[in-house]
Design an enzyme around this catalytic site. Sequence first.
Site, PDB file in Angstrom:
ATOM      1  N   HIS A   1       0.881  -1.164   0.000  1.00 34.92           N
ATOM      2  CA  HIS A   1       0.000   0.000   0.000  1.00 34.92           C
ATOM      3  C   HIS A   1       0.920   1.216   0.000  1.00 34.92           C
ATOM      4  O   HIS A   1       1.614   1.466   0.987  1.00 34.92           O
ATOM      5  CB  HIS A   1      -0.876   0.034   1.258  1.00 34.92           C
ATOM      6  CG  HIS A   1      -1.862  -1.081   1.360  1.00 34.92           C
ATOM      7  ND1 HIS A   1      -3.224  -0.882   1.267  1.00 34.92           N
ATOM      8  CD2 HIS A   1      -1.695  -2.414   1.570  1.00 34.92           C
ATOM      9  CE1 HIS A   1      -3.852  -2.037   1.414  1.00 34.92           C
ATOM     10  NE2 HIS A   1      -2.935  -2.986   1.602  1.00 34.92           N
TER      11      HIS A   1
ATOM     12  N   LYS B   1      -5.901  -4.995  -9.022  1.00 37.00           N
ATOM     13  CA  LYS B   1      -6.181  -5.496  -7.679  1.00 37.00           C
ATOM     14  C   LYS B   1      -7.684  -5.496  -7.419  1.00 37.00           C
ATOM     15  O   LYS B   1      -8.342  -4.466  -7.500  1.00 37.00           O
ATOM     16  CB  LYS B   1      -5.477  -4.618  -6.635  1.00 37.00           C
ATOM     17  CG  LYS B   1      -5.902  -4.888  -5.193  1.00 37.00           C
ATOM     18  CD  LYS B   1      -5.519  -6.290  -4.734  1.00 37.00           C
ATOM     19  CE  LYS B   1      -6.045  -6.591  -3.335  1.00 37.00           C
ATOM     20  NZ  LYS B   1      -5.563  -5.680  -2.306  1.00 37.00           N
TER      21      LYS B   1
ATOM     22  N   HIS C   1     -10.372  -5.890  -4.574  1.00 39.14           N
ATOM     23  CA  HIS C   1     -10.431  -5.757  -3.120  1.00 39.14           C
ATOM     24  C   HIS C   1     -11.876  -5.703  -2.658  1.00 39.14           C
ATOM     25  O   HIS C   1     -12.700  -5.011  -3.249  1.00 39.14           O
ATOM     26  CB  HIS C   1      -9.694  -4.495  -2.662  1.00 39.14           C
ATOM     27  CG  HIS C   1      -9.370  -4.490  -1.201  1.00 39.14           C
ATOM     28  ND1 HIS C   1     -10.335  -4.342  -0.227  1.00 39.14           N
ATOM     29  CD2 HIS C   1      -8.187  -4.637  -0.545  1.00 39.14           C
ATOM     30  CE1 HIS C   1      -9.765  -4.382   0.962  1.00 39.14           C
ATOM     31  NE2 HIS C   1      -8.461  -4.565   0.797  1.00 39.14           N
TER      32      HIS C   1
ATOM     33  N   HIS D   1      -9.374  -0.786   7.873  1.00 38.50           N
ATOM     34  CA  HIS D   1     -10.572  -0.918   7.038  1.00 38.50           C
ATOM     35  C   HIS D   1     -11.684   0.041   7.441  1.00 38.50           C
ATOM     36  O   HIS D   1     -12.849  -0.180   7.124  1.00 38.50           O
ATOM     37  CB  HIS D   1     -11.032  -2.376   7.014  1.00 38.50           C
ATOM     38  CG  HIS D   1     -10.077  -3.244   6.264  1.00 38.50           C
ATOM     39  ND1 HIS D   1     -10.000  -3.247   4.895  1.00 38.50           N
ATOM     40  CD2 HIS D   1      -9.100  -4.079   6.697  1.00 38.50           C
ATOM     41  CE1 HIS D   1      -9.040  -4.069   4.517  1.00 38.50           C
ATOM     42  NE2 HIS D   1      -8.475  -4.573   5.595  1.00 38.50           N
TER      43      HIS D   1
END
Length: 569
Positions: free
Chosen positions: A138, A219, A221, A322
């Site tokens: 990240h 990606k 997610h 998150h």
Amino acid sequence: MNYRIDRRTYAETYGPTVGDKVRLADTELFIEVEKDFTTYGDEVKFGGGKVIRDGMGQSPISREDGAVDLVITNALILDWWGIVKADVGIKDGKIYKIGKAGNPHIQDNVDIIIGPATEALAGEGMILTAGGIDAHIHFICPQQIETAIASGITTMIGGGTGPATGTNATTCTPGEWHIYRMLEAAEAFPMNLGFLGKGNSSQPEGLAEQVKAGVIGLKLHEDWGTTPAAIDTCLSVADKYDVQVAIHTDTLNEAGFVEATIAAFKNRVIHTYHTEGAGGGHAPDIIRVCGEMNVLPSSTNPTRPYTTNTLEEHLDMLMVCHHLDRSIPEDVAFAESRIRRETIAAEDILHDLGAFSIISSDSQAMGRVGEVIIRTWQTAHKMRVQRGRLTGETGENDNLRARRYIAKYTINPAITHGVSDYVGSIEVGKLADLVLWKPAFFGVKPEIVLKGGLIAWAQMGDANASIPTPQPVYMRPMFASFGGAIAKTSLTFVSKYAMKAGIPEKLKLKKTAVAVSNTRNISKASMKLNDALPRMEVNPETYEVRADGELLICEPATVLPMAQRYFLF
């Protein structure tokens, strides 16, 4: 005239040779030299009164006529393909030869020519490894790159735009504008960099435009919605443009269970991030996918290895990363569903079996960017202590286990993301991204990190001292980390489409750009020493994990090597 010296004196002078064993840091892992490319009595070594002098180990041969730019002498190479003692020649920033260095005018079997143009780097008593590859980044802050390279990482693959809320949770650099800006930012760093775009879309156009802009993969997610439709669309785009797909699956099982995700793969290759599940993924059984031929499974380092502290720290990490709220019961339940001692313990064993192929960080998003290498070797140590020697070992050493574990952060992520032609191992023709370690500090604190054949970071003392070694000694940036040298010693990875379309030229990138390739015709069988395909079962009530019918269970570690004794200062 012959002169005979004892084995201990030889090792202290020229480094270990065939049959000698070296302990890796303070672990219970011992590697043994399998082959020595140097010639006894004809070794080269630099220094006053030593061999690399004009008319002796140094020839008058010019660089144009074959002398190398840099020779690393008498190094103990640890790589997935073997554990050998050799000299390493570097030329034009690439590995030129692994073998015997010297002066061919007076020495036999010389395949690395030392001349007036050659710099010397002493590898005696040192371990030489390929620079590490962290394939789960990240890009939250640029300071990660300094921390990573200081730990021995020389390639970072992932996504992000800085500390945006999306980047804090997902490894995506979304859209052409952000992709261009991150490619431009990459110019500043002595690190090979490749970016992943956002892969969550049920229609292909928005994904294709990101590949065309230069990302090397997409990606998927769950925070963006990893539905079967999005998975199918993303993999279809990846197949068309030859880029990899990384996935963080649906923890809440909202759009389907793990079976639905596997079905959506349609046997197409995919890199599954944190495949155990604490970092995210179908609860409680995402770990099952490591038994699929088309799945390239990786771990992130907070669960590596399973210790008495692992479970406790994960809840807080998850709530922050998150964007969850402790006052919302559903958010707390979501977090708790991902943290299971049974699957984390099984993950240790699956790594030891070679069923999990890659270890990465998940930097600042439930992962520590500077601890990929440490956590890998701590896992190897824990398994050595708890499970004993691997059945495939030959001799009284841990060579197979060491080769298996180093592959997890070097060659296997390189193959997965299509960059193994350039990096990932110590092989002729690859970029000379190399790390030298003192054995006592192996895996913890590198001595020297080379990027493209030039020293980028190194242990260095007081700059005002009369010699390089007075305290404080710590990792500091060296000349490959400054000015125009960055562009000549590091790579920016882009898609083949972007390369052909001239995106590097359009953005006026000075750093060497190269295209990824062969990301779609690979499988679990491509993972070096980590290609096991066990039949996986997870009990949905007890979370017990079985591989080929065997219950995978181990105790948490209460103490680890490569830990506090190395970080007292």
